[in-house]
Design a protein around this motif. Sequence first.
Motif, PDB file in Angstrom:
ATOM      1  N   SER A   1       0.735  -1.345  -0.233  1.00 29.63           N
ATOM      2  CA  SER A   1       0.081  -0.058  -0.039  1.00 29.63           C
ATOM      3  C   SER A   1       1.091   1.081  -0.125  1.00 29.63           C
ATOM      4  O   SER A   1       1.850   1.459   0.684  1.00 29.63           O
ATOM      5  CB  SER A   1      -0.950   0.087   1.256  1.00 29.63           C
ATOM      6  OG  SER A   1      -1.529   1.230   1.154  1.00 29.63           O
TER       7      SER A   1
ATOM      8  N   ASN B   1      -0.556   4.043   0.496  1.00 30.16           N
ATOM      9  CA  ASN B   1      -1.101   4.859   1.501  1.00 30.16           C
ATOM     10  C   ASN B   1      -0.816   4.813   3.038  1.00 30.16           C
ATOM     11  O   ASN B   1      -0.756   5.606   3.819  1.00 30.16           O
ATOM     12  CB  ASN B   1      -2.637   4.991   1.647  1.00 30.16           C
ATOM     13  CG  ASN B   1      -3.150   5.226   0.103  1.00 30.16           C
ATOM     14  OD1 ASN B   1      -2.610   6.230  -0.259  1.00 30.16           O
ATOM     15  ND2 ASN B   1      -4.100   4.672  -0.613  1.00 30.16           N
ATOM     16  N   ASN B   2      -0.555   3.631   3.388  1.00 36.99           N
ATOM     17  CA  ASN B   2      -0.152   3.156   4.605  1.00 36.99           C
ATOM     18  C   ASN B   2       1.254   2.409   4.845  1.00 36.99           C
ATOM     19  O   ASN B   2       1.449   1.629   5.059  1.00 36.99           O
ATOM     20  CB  ASN B   2      -1.132   2.107   5.162  1.00 36.99           C
ATOM     21  CG  ASN B   2      -0.854   1.487   6.638  1.00 36.99           C
ATOM     22  OD1 ASN B   2      -0.634   2.625   7.191  1.00 36.99           O
ATOM     23  ND2 ASN B   2      -1.433   0.645   6.887  1.00 36.99           N
ATOM     24  N   THR B   3       2.233   3.495   4.534  1.00 38.14           N
ATOM     25  CA  THR B   3       3.625   3.064   4.502  1.00 38.14           C
ATOM     26  C   THR B   3       4.318   3.939   5.742  1.00 38.14           C
ATOM     27  O   THR B   3       3.914   4.773   6.466  1.00 38.14           O
ATOM     28  CB  THR B   3       4.404   3.762   3.256  1.00 38.14           C
ATOM     29  OG1 THR B   3       4.365   5.159   3.399  1.00 38.14           O
ATOM     30  CG2 THR B   3       3.507   3.304   1.849  1.00 38.14           C
TER      31      THR B   3
ATOM     32  N   ARG C   1       6.617   8.918   4.106  1.00 43.87           N
ATOM     33  CA  ARG C   1       5.881   9.856   3.214  1.00 43.87           C
ATOM     34  C   ARG C   1       6.908  10.984   2.394  1.00 43.87           C
ATOM     35  O   ARG C   1       7.773  11.568   3.257  1.00 43.87           O
ATOM     36  CB  ARG C   1       4.690  10.613   3.596  1.00 43.87           C
ATOM     37  CG  ARG C   1       3.536   9.614   4.297  1.00 43.87           C
ATOM     38  CD  ARG C   1       2.227  10.525   4.517  1.00 43.87           C
ATOM     39  NE  ARG C   1       1.433   9.577   5.094  1.00 43.87           N
ATOM     40  CZ  ARG C   1       0.259   9.109   4.267  1.00 43.87           C
ATOM     41  NH1 ARG C   1       0.349   9.208   3.050  1.00 43.87           N
ATOM     42  NH2 ARG C   1      -0.599   8.048   4.784  1.00 43.87           N
TER      43      ARG C   1
END
Length: 75
Positions: free
Chosen positions: A30, A32-34, A37
């Motif tokens: 994913s 989005n869920n790392t 960023r």
Amino acid sequence: MKILTAPHMERCIGCLLCLVEAGTVKSSVSLNNTLIRVIRKSSGFGAEVDETAVGGEAERVVKACPRNCLATAEI
């Protein structure tokens, strides 16, 4: 214990390889869920690092960066 840090973001070219690797560390892939960023700034790129990324997880993300922008630090 080692944690993930981003001490050399001035070297970052925005390739996002660290983001892709960080996205595979958790149970599912994913972006989005790392653990990290990458943020575009007027002067280049910056990073927000999840401080829960430790040990082998942190090392994998550091090794993914071709420009050596990331590192681990002992806590």
